[in-house]
Design a protein around this motif. Structure first.
Motif, PDB file in Angstrom:
ATOM      1  N   UNK A   1       0.828  -1.188   0.000  1.00  0.00           N
ATOM      2  CA  UNK A   1       0.000   0.000   0.000  1.00  0.00           C
ATOM      3  C   UNK A   1       0.874   1.255   0.000  1.00  0.00           C
ATOM      4  N   UNK A   2       2.022   1.198   0.638  1.00  0.00           N
ATOM      5  CA  UNK A   2       2.917   2.349   0.681  1.00  0.00           C
ATOM      6  C   UNK A   2       3.371   2.727  -0.720  1.00  0.00           C
ATOM      7  N   UNK A   3       3.659   1.729  -1.542  1.00  0.00           N
ATOM      8  CA  UNK A   3       4.091   1.996  -2.907  1.00  0.00           C
ATOM      9  C   UNK A   3       2.969   2.666  -3.707  1.00  0.00           C
ATOM     10  N   UNK A   4       1.747   2.174  -3.561  1.00  0.00           N
ATOM     11  CA  UNK A   4       0.616   2.779  -4.267  1.00  0.00           C
ATOM     12  C   UNK A   4       0.406   4.217  -3.833  1.00  0.00           C
ATOM     13  N   UNK A   5       0.487   4.452  -2.544  1.00  0.00           N
ATOM     14  CA  UNK A   5       0.311   5.816  -2.044  1.00  0.00           C
ATOM     15  C   UNK A   5       1.381   6.742  -2.614  1.00  0.00           C
ATOM     16  N   UNK A   6       2.612   6.253  -2.726  1.00  0.00           N
ATOM     17  CA  UNK A   6       3.697   7.048  -3.301  1.00  0.00           C
ATOM     18  C   UNK A   6       3.429   7.412  -4.754  1.00  0.00           C
ATOM     19  N   UNK A   7       2.903   6.454  -5.514  1.00  0.00           N
ATOM     20  CA  UNK A   7       2.578   6.705  -6.916  1.00  0.00           C
ATOM     21  C   UNK A   7       1.488   7.771  -7.018  1.00  0.00           C
ATOM     22  N   UNK A   8       0.471   7.644  -6.197  1.00  0.00           N
ATOM     23  CA  UNK A   8      -0.631   8.613  -6.234  1.00  0.00           C
ATOM     24  C   UNK A   8      -0.148   9.984  -5.769  1.00  0.00           C
ATOM     25  N   UNK A  32      -7.325  -5.292  -3.188  1.00  0.00           N
ATOM     26  CA  UNK A  32      -8.317  -6.365  -3.229  1.00  0.00           C
ATOM     27  C   UNK A  32      -8.296  -7.085  -4.575  1.00  0.00           C
ATOM     28  N   UNK A  33      -8.168  -6.343  -5.657  1.00  0.00           N
ATOM     29  CA  UNK A  33      -8.122  -6.955  -6.986  1.00  0.00           C
ATOM     30  C   UNK A  33      -6.893  -7.842  -7.111  1.00  0.00           C
ATOM     31  N   UNK A  34      -5.768  -7.377  -6.639  1.00  0.00           N
ATOM     32  CA  UNK A  34      -4.550  -8.173  -6.726  1.00  0.00           C
ATOM     33  C   UNK A  34      -4.669  -9.444  -5.884  1.00  0.00           C
ATOM     34  N   UNK A  49       0.548  -6.439 -16.018  1.00  0.00           N
ATOM     35  CA  UNK A  49      -0.803  -6.585 -15.472  1.00  0.00           C
ATOM     36  C   UNK A  49      -1.049  -5.599 -14.336  1.00  0.00           C
ATOM     37  N   UNK A  50      -0.042  -5.387 -13.515  1.00  0.00           N
ATOM     38  CA  UNK A  50      -0.171  -4.405 -12.435  1.00  0.00           C
ATOM     39  C   UNK A  50      -0.357  -3.014 -13.026  1.00  0.00           C
ATOM     40  N   UNK A  51       0.446  -2.675 -14.023  1.00  0.00           N
ATOM     41  CA  UNK A  51       0.325  -1.370 -14.678  1.00  0.00           C
ATOM     42  C   UNK A  51      -1.066  -1.173 -15.278  1.00  0.00           C
TER      43      UNK A  51
END
Length: 67
Positions: A1-8, A32-34, A49-51
């Motif tokens: 989740x930390x990585x996603x937050x950084x991207x956003x 959840x999807x992952x 797929x992640x991208x």
């Protein structure tokens, strides 16, 4: 989740994403999807797929126009 937050967070700075849209629901949806795909399909995620999932599921609700 930390990585996603950084991207956003990086998308918010130049105005590519709305700060108020970056909330727990958005981060939970991608996680959840992952998890679902990993457990139900029994497969690991490839980088592409992640991208694609981030681009199609997470990014649209973050855009400044909300679409």
């Amino acid at each position: 989740m930390t990585m996603l937050r950084g991207v956003v967070d990086r998308a918010i700075k130049p105005g590519e994403a709305r700060p108020e849209a970056a909330n727990g629901h958005v981060f939970d949806a991608i996680t959840a999807m992952m998890t679902y795909r990993s457990r139900m399909c029994g497969c690991e995620w490839r980088d592409r797929e992640v991208e694609e999932t981030v681009d199609q599921l997470t990014v649209p609700p973050l855009r400044p126009n909300g679409a």
